[in-house]
Write a protein that holds these residues in place. Sequence first.
Motif, PDB file in Angstrom:
ATOM      1  N   GLU A 299       9.927  -8.580  10.401  1.00 41.43           N
ATOM      2  CA  GLU A 299       8.608  -7.953  10.549  1.00 41.43           C
ATOM      3  C   GLU A 299       8.650  -6.480  10.130  1.00 41.43           C
ATOM      4  O   GLU A 299       7.752  -5.984   9.445  1.00 41.43           O
ATOM      5  CB  GLU A 299       8.124  -8.077  11.998  1.00 41.43           C
ATOM      6  CG  GLU A 299       6.747  -7.470  12.156  1.00 41.43           C
ATOM      7  CD  GLU A 299       6.195  -7.564  13.579  1.00 41.43           C
ATOM      8  OE1 GLU A 299       6.463  -8.568  14.272  1.00 41.43           O
ATOM      9  OE2 GLU A 299       5.479  -6.617  13.974  1.00 41.43           O
ATOM     10  N   ARG A 300       9.712  -5.798  10.530  1.00 37.95           N
ATOM     11  CA  ARG A 300       9.790  -4.371  10.182  1.00 37.95           C
ATOM     12  C   ARG A 300       9.896  -4.173   8.675  1.00 37.95           C
ATOM     13  O   ARG A 300       9.310  -3.248   8.114  1.00 37.95           O
ATOM     14  CB  ARG A 300      10.973  -3.717  10.907  1.00 37.95           C
ATOM     15  CG  ARG A 300      10.674  -3.526  12.395  1.00 37.95           C
ATOM     16  CD  ARG A 300      11.861  -3.034  13.172  1.00 37.95           C
ATOM     17  NE  ARG A 300      12.189  -1.635  12.897  1.00 37.95           N
ATOM     18  CZ  ARG A 300      12.993  -0.907  13.676  1.00 37.95           C
ATOM     19  NH1 ARG A 300      13.535  -1.438  14.760  1.00 37.95           N
ATOM     20  NH2 ARG A 300      13.256   0.338  13.378  1.00 37.95           N
ATOM     21  N   VAL A 301      10.636  -5.061   8.044  1.00 40.91           N
ATOM     22  CA  VAL A 301      10.777  -4.958   6.584  1.00 40.91           C
ATOM     23  C   VAL A 301       9.445  -5.263   5.902  1.00 40.91           C
ATOM     24  O   VAL A 301       9.039  -4.576   4.957  1.00 40.91           O
ATOM     25  CB  VAL A 301      11.906  -5.898   6.084  1.00 40.91           C
ATOM     26  CG1 VAL A 301      11.884  -6.021   4.566  1.00 40.91           C
ATOM     27  CG2 VAL A 301      13.259  -5.387   6.565  1.00 40.91           C
ATOM     28  N   CYS A 302       8.738  -6.271   6.406  1.00 40.01           N
ATOM     29  CA  CYS A 302       7.438  -6.615   5.807  1.00 40.01           C
ATOM     30  C   CYS A 302       6.452  -5.454   5.946  1.00 40.01           C
ATOM     31  O   CYS A 302       5.749  -5.100   4.997  1.00 40.01           O
ATOM     32  CB  CYS A 302       6.854  -7.861   6.467  1.00 40.01           C
ATOM     33  SG  CYS A 302       7.705  -9.369   5.977  1.00 40.01           S
ATOM     34  N   ARG A 303       6.421  -4.849   7.121  1.00 47.15           N
ATOM     35  CA  ARG A 303       5.504  -3.716   7.314  1.00 47.15           C
ATOM     36  C   ARG A 303       5.857  -2.578   6.355  1.00 47.15           C
ATOM     37  O   ARG A 303       4.993  -1.986   5.715  1.00 47.15           O
ATOM     38  CB  ARG A 303       5.585  -3.195   8.759  1.00 47.15           C
ATOM     39  CG  ARG A 303       4.871  -4.076   9.762  1.00 47.15           C
ATOM     40  CD  ARG A 303       4.987  -3.462  11.163  1.00 47.15           C
ATOM     41  NE  ARG A 303       4.495  -4.365  12.180  1.00 47.15           N
ATOM     42  CZ  ARG A 303       3.214  -4.436  12.570  1.00 47.15           C
ATOM     43  NH1 ARG A 303       2.313  -3.630  12.037  1.00 47.15           N
ATOM     44  NH2 ARG A 303       2.839  -5.302  13.486  1.00 47.15           N
ATOM     45  N   MET A 304       7.139  -2.290   6.286  1.00 48.56           N
ATOM     46  CA  MET A 304       7.572  -1.213   5.397  1.00 48.56           C
ATOM     47  C   MET A 304       7.233  -1.550   3.942  1.00 48.56           C
ATOM     48  O   MET A 304       6.784  -0.693   3.176  1.00 48.56           O
ATOM     49  CB  MET A 304       9.081  -0.976   5.553  1.00 48.56           C
ATOM     50  CG  MET A 304       9.643   0.099   4.659  1.00 48.56           C
ATOM     51  SD  MET A 304       9.355   1.766   5.271  1.00 48.56           S
ATOM     52  CE  MET A 304      10.882   2.052   6.133  1.00 48.56           C
ATOM     53  N   ALA A 305       7.445  -2.809   3.565  1.00 52.67           N
ATOM     54  CA  ALA A 305       7.128  -3.236   2.198  1.00 52.67           C
ATOM     55  C   ALA A 305       5.649  -2.988   1.916  1.00 52.67           C
ATOM     56  O   ALA A 305       5.272  -2.499   0.838  1.00 52.67           O
ATOM     57  CB  ALA A 305       7.473  -4.716   2.027  1.00 52.67           C
ATOM     58  N   ASN A 306       4.804  -3.298   2.906  1.00 51.57           N
ATOM     59  CA  ASN A 306       3.368  -3.097   2.719  1.00 51.57           C
ATOM     60  C   ASN A 306       3.018  -1.617   2.601  1.00 51.57           C
ATOM     61  O   ASN A 306       2.141  -1.238   1.826  1.00 51.57           O
ATOM     62  CB  ASN A 306       2.593  -3.757   3.858  1.00 51.57           C
ATOM     63  CG  ASN A 306       2.663  -5.272   3.763  1.00 51.57           C
ATOM     64  OD1 ASN A 306       2.714  -5.823   2.651  1.00 51.57           O
ATOM     65  ND2 ASN A 306       2.691  -5.955   4.903  1.00 51.57           N
ATOM     66  N   VAL A 307       3.719  -0.789   3.362  1.00 59.53           N
ATOM     67  CA  VAL A 307       3.476   0.658   3.273  1.00 59.53           C
ATOM     68  C   VAL A 307       3.862   1.175   1.880  1.00 59.53           C
ATOM     69  O   VAL A 307       3.129   1.932   1.249  1.00 59.53           O
ATOM     70  CB  VAL A 307       4.258   1.422   4.374  1.00 59.53           C
ATOM     71  CG1 VAL A 307       4.214   2.927   4.127  1.00 59.53           C
ATOM     72  CG2 VAL A 307       3.705   1.087   5.753  1.00 59.53           C
ATOM     73  N   LEU A 308       4.995   0.721   1.403  1.00 62.51           N
ATOM     74  CA  LEU A 308       5.429   1.170   0.071  1.00 62.51           C
ATOM     75  C   LEU A 308       4.389   0.802  -0.983  1.00 62.51           C
ATOM     76  O   LEU A 308       4.031   1.609  -1.845  1.00 62.51           O
ATOM     77  CB  LEU A 308       6.783   0.544  -0.305  1.00 62.51           C
ATOM     78  CG  LEU A 308       7.983   0.885   0.570  1.00 62.51           C
ATOM     79  CD1 LEU A 308       9.262   0.268   0.008  1.00 62.51           C
ATOM     80  CD2 LEU A 308       8.170   2.384   0.705  1.00 62.51           C
ATOM     81  N   LYS A 309       3.905  -0.417  -0.873  1.00 66.88           N
ATOM     82  CA  LYS A 309       2.912  -0.875  -1.851  1.00 66.88           C
ATOM     83  C   LYS A 309       1.633  -0.045  -1.764  1.00 66.88           C
ATOM     84  O   LYS A 309       1.070   0.363  -2.776  1.00 66.88           O
ATOM     85  CB  LYS A 309       2.557  -2.336  -1.596  1.00 66.88           C
ATOM     86  CG  LYS A 309       3.546  -3.297  -2.230  1.00 66.88           C
ATOM     87  CD  LYS A 309       3.048  -4.701  -2.030  1.00 66.88           C
ATOM     88  CE  LYS A 309       3.356  -5.600  -3.210  1.00 66.88           C
ATOM     89  NZ  LYS A 309       3.046  -6.999  -2.872  1.00 66.88           N
ATOM     90  N   GLU A 310       1.240   0.189  -0.518  1.00 66.49           N
ATOM     91  CA  GLU A 310       0.011   0.952  -0.306  1.00 66.49           C
ATOM     92  C   GLU A 310       0.144   2.355  -0.891  1.00 66.49           C
ATOM     93  O   GLU A 310      -0.814   2.944  -1.367  1.00 66.49           O
ATOM     94  CB  GLU A 310      -0.228   1.017   1.198  1.00 66.49           C
ATOM     95  CG  GLU A 310      -1.524   1.624   1.611  1.00 66.49           C
ATOM     96  CD  GLU A 310      -1.421   2.051   3.067  1.00 66.49           C
ATOM     97  OE1 GLU A 310      -1.001   1.213   3.895  1.00 66.49           O
ATOM     98  OE2 GLU A 310      -1.732   3.231   3.360  1.00 66.49           O
ATOM     99  N   LYS A 311       1.358   2.881  -0.868  1.00 68.17           N
ATOM    100  CA  LYS A 311       1.574   4.210  -1.439  1.00 68.17           C
ATOM    101  C   LYS A 311       1.846   4.145  -2.937  1.00 68.17           C
ATOM    102  O   LYS A 311       2.354   5.098  -3.544  1.00 68.17           O
ATOM    103  CB  LYS A 311       2.744   4.919  -0.724  1.00 68.17           C
ATOM    104  CG  LYS A 311       2.405   5.324   0.695  1.00 68.17           C
ATOM    105  CD  LYS A 311       1.376   6.451   0.724  1.00 68.17           C
ATOM    106  CE  LYS A 311       0.726   6.573   2.094  1.00 68.17           C
ATOM    107  NZ  LYS A 311      -0.688   6.998   2.037  1.00 68.17           N
ATOM    108  N   GLY A 312       1.559   3.017  -3.522  1.00 68.93           N
ATOM    109  CA  GLY A 312       1.591   2.941  -4.987  1.00 68.93           C
ATOM    110  C   GLY A 312       2.915   2.522  -5.596  1.00 68.93           C
ATOM    111  O   GLY A 312       3.100   2.595  -6.807  1.00 68.93           O
ATOM    112  N   ILE A 313       3.840   2.084  -4.777  1.00 71.74           N
ATOM    113  CA  ILE A 313       5.132   1.660  -5.347  1.00 71.74           C
ATOM    114  C   ILE A 313       5.016   0.227  -5.857  1.00 71.74           C
ATOM    115  O   ILE A 313       4.567  -0.670  -5.137  1.00 71.74           O
ATOM    116  CB  ILE A 313       6.253   1.766  -4.292  1.00 71.74           C
ATOM    117  CG1 ILE A 313       6.405   3.207  -3.821  1.00 71.74           C
ATOM    118  CG2 ILE A 313       7.588   1.251  -4.851  1.00 71.74           C
ATOM    119  CD1 ILE A 313       6.745   4.203  -4.908  1.00 71.74           C
ATOM    120  N   GLN A 314       5.453   0.060  -7.095  1.00 69.75           N
ATOM    121  CA  GLN A 314       5.392  -1.261  -7.707  1.00 69.75           C
ATOM    122  C   GLN A 314       6.772  -1.699  -8.146  1.00 69.75           C
ATOM    123  O   GLN A 314       7.694  -0.895  -8.218  1.00 69.75           O
ATOM    124  CB  GLN A 314       4.483  -1.203  -8.940  1.00 69.75           C
ATOM    125  CG  GLN A 314       3.053  -0.916  -8.572  1.00 69.75           C
ATOM    126  CD  GLN A 314       2.195  -0.676  -9.802  1.00 69.75           C
ATOM    127  OE1 GLN A 314       2.701  -0.644 -10.925  1.00 69.75           O
ATOM    128  NE2 GLN A 314       0.909  -0.502  -9.587  1.00 69.75           N
TER     129      GLN A 314
END
Length: 636
Positions: free
Chosen positions: A103-118
């Motif tokens: 869960e922590r990794v998924c949340r972090m992954a979503n944050v990265l994406k939201e901040k424009g990381i592709q």
Amino acid sequence: MNYYKIDSLEKYFKIYNKSVREPEEFWGRVADENFIWYQKWDKVLEYDMINADFKWFKNAKLNIARNCLDRHLNKRGDKTAIIFEPNNPDEAAQHITYSELHERVCRMANVLKEKGIQKGDRVCIYLPMIPELAVSLLACARIGAIHSVVFAGFSASAVASRIQDSECKMVITSDGSYRGNKAIDLKGIVDEALQTCPSVESVLVVNRTNSEVQMKEGRDHWIQPLLDAAAKDNVAEIMDAEDPLFILYTSGSTGKPKGMVHTTAGYMVYTAFTFKNIFNYKGDDVYWCTADIGWITGHSYIVYGPLLNGATTVIFEGVPSYPDFSRFWDIIDKHKVNQFYTAPTAIRALAKENLSYIEKHDLSSIKVLGSVGEPINEEAWHWYNNHVGRKTAPITDTWWQTETGGIMIAPLPFITPTKPTYATLPLPGIQPVLMDERRNEIDDNQVVGSLCIKFPWPGIARTIWGDHQRYIDTYFSAFRGKYFTGDGALRDEVGYYRITGRVDDVVIVSGHNLGTAPIEDAINEHPAVAESAIVGFPHDIKGNALYGFITLKERGEGRDRDNLRREINEHIASHIGPIAKLDKIQFVSGLPKTRSGKIMRRILRKIAEGDFSNFGDITTLLNPEIVEEIKNERID
Ligand code: WTA
């Protein structure tokens, strides 16, 4: 036959022979039976040892974070994935289960994406040894971003040059870090570094020390509120087998650090396979590797290797000497650690202390001990064996490198008979050879040669970021068609390998690889310094320490020498990091040079070691008289 688990010496030889005779069949089976794939490969291996081109599991599709987490959820969702042991022993340890980590990794992954990381973007991670560090690696892997972890002991300019080299778009850091009784201002270091890093668009900051930091509007964000707001599910990106997974910088023989690139499928298969066999991990064992995730050992054997195998891995934030020298033994006792993996420099430092530190703890949980980072000397080996392993836990002396991705030569516990100072036998798939100065293969025993590997293995680095030619030149040119390790080694009559040390301009200090060239570059920037030559010399605890021979410009001549020494070391600390400071600095009126102007390091190395015999022919030097002067003024 199950190729994934070697359980006898006989089986080791069978599997080893198979892996050499039919490498594709061997690695194909290992990959097929032990991982989850979106799509399998068309071909196990395509390679070219001249142009250093390697493709493992061609066209396969997968996600390594999914292999580390999602596939364990059904079977061991409630099992502890990470035990976090904080710097301060009074702060509670954390047990993070596979489900929680997912869960922590998924949340972090979503944050990265939201901040424009592709997919394909580079993310620099500059964090202390806290769970967020592992979470950040896995979150990057999950969305296909390439992580570039920079050890949180590096200085601002070292961070900056690494960010610039791979043009990172984001930095993940923390306000500060705790190391023993010190607190380090990581965010301040990042701020300084970012003054020269235009590629960075955002900085995510973990709150670890509650320190006051500057937050740059629009660029910097506290991470926790973003994580809280993020969705707890994330669909892992579909990655190609050869998509880069991470970049990790290592010292080279020129000033610029080399960004070693590891890719997805081969690295996954190799780290998982080696972890499984080398540490003999079983059931609910607790495994602890004391390295920092900022080095390859932490990448492969704190995060990826253990999690791929569904293991429980300890992350320790602190240092072995805080609050006192019993800390390691305390942690082993407290968490009932079964596999303990550390470095000879730590063993030597702890062996120097009173035995009562170790004796007051129960270490009976220990089943396997590991060593990594430099040759382990006989004395340290026996101390480790007697006092930590109680003469029952086998020691696996693991030889490998940032470039190799995973362990290459090591005894398998309970299977390969150990021999102090010998890393013993190659892992399946690894074909070592020793080469002499005339570039011929050495067949004899007990002769030191250059250690090369003559066939690719899945974990081999694929390139140096942005500079494939340098990759070829550094590793595939000295011995055509072979990977050159930079290490010397010998082989005994039963085929065991003993690593004798670096044969190039890299010195291993306390287990850290330090190129002498970048340190010289840093010193030479000091306004009083004309020229410098750095060599290693043997040191009781650090293994090697650095000795600097320095010539001064005229303006430096009148200066107080001790002040200058201090300044030069501060200069090194701020350009590279405190680990690269010199133990001894000798000011000399000239450096021994060949007629073509090259510094004769061989002679300086001997002087630094205090060995005045056999300098070889010095008459070919441009300035042979200087040798006598340097020798007479040597610092003891
Ligand atoms: C040295 C660390 C002797 C070696 C995993 C190598 C060792 C360099 C051993 C790589 C060992 C590592 N015995 N020497 N067991 N393990 N080395 O890239 O010189 O930080 O080339 O990777 O460490 O260091 P690196």
